[in-house]
Design a protein around this motif. Structure first.
Motif, short mmCIF file in Angstrom:
data_model
loop_
_atom_site.label_atom_id
_atom_site.label_comp_id
_atom_site.label_asym_id
_atom_site.label_seq_id
_atom_site.Cartn_x
_atom_site.Cartn_y
_atom_site.Cartn_z
N GLN A 38 3.53 -6.94 -1.46
CA GLN A 38 2.82 -7.86 -2.34
C GLN A 38 3.82 -8.83 -2.94
OE1 GLN A 38 0.41 -5.96 -5.34
NE2 GLN A 38 -0.79 -7.81 -5.64
N GLU A 43 -2.06 -11.34 -2.68
CA GLU A 43 -2.65 -10.02 -2.50
C GLU A 43 -1.71 -9.12 -1.70
OE1 GLU A 43 -7.43 -11.06 -2.58
OE2 GLU A 43 -6.53 -10.16 -0.80
N ARG A 44 -1.90 -7.83 -1.88
CA ARG A 44 -1.12 -6.87 -1.11
C ARG A 44 -1.54 -6.94 0.35
NH1 ARG A 44 -0.39 -1.01 -3.74
NH2 ARG A 44 -0.05 -2.46 -5.47
N GLU A 45 -0.56 -7.01 1.24
CA GLU A 45 -0.87 -7.17 2.65
C GLU A 45 -0.20 -6.10 3.50
OE1 GLU A 45 0.65 -10.79 4.32
OE2 GLU A 45 2.73 -10.36 3.75
#
Length: 123
Positions: A38, A43-45
């Motif tokens: 992140q 956003e966290r990917e």
């Protein structure tokens, strides 16, 4: 359950780091293990994942050929070797564990999460 990520730090572009994630409290060898990241304001990917035996690995396109995920079931540890690092790789990296094999690139698939380790790549 505990996932303890380590190995982050500050590195120059083109450099390398190896992240580790030590797991406890669940049957590590039966879980898919993943790495997510992140970046600030994003956003966290998904980054990478590895199945139980280590025979199948998955990567997001932006890290293919540069990052390698591996695991040592005897040590309950998953690793992420990161080579040729770029400034856009700067993020907090999280390890995660999933009991399901469906949708392993999706955050919602994962049952357990570590606390994250910061990777900063300077240009």
């Amino acid at each position: 359950v505990q996932l303890q990520a380590s190995g982050g730090g500050l590195v120059q572009a083109g450099g390398s780091l190896r992240l580790s994630c030590a797991a406890s409290g669940f049957t590590f060898s039966t879980y898919v293990m993943g790495w997510f990241r992140q970046a600030p304001g994003k956003e966290r990917e998904f980054v990478a994942a590895i199945r139980w035996s280590g025979g199948s690995t998955y990567y997001t396109d932006s890290v293919k050929g540069r990052f390698t995920i591996s695991r040592d079931n005897a040590k309950n540890t998953v690793y992420l070797r990161m080579n040729s690092l770029k400034p856009e790789d700067t993020a907090v990296y999280y390890c995660a564990a999933a009991s399901s094999t469906i949708g392993i690139t999706k955050r919602g698939t994962y049952d357990y999460w570590g606390q994250g380790t910061l990777v900063t790549v300077s240009s």
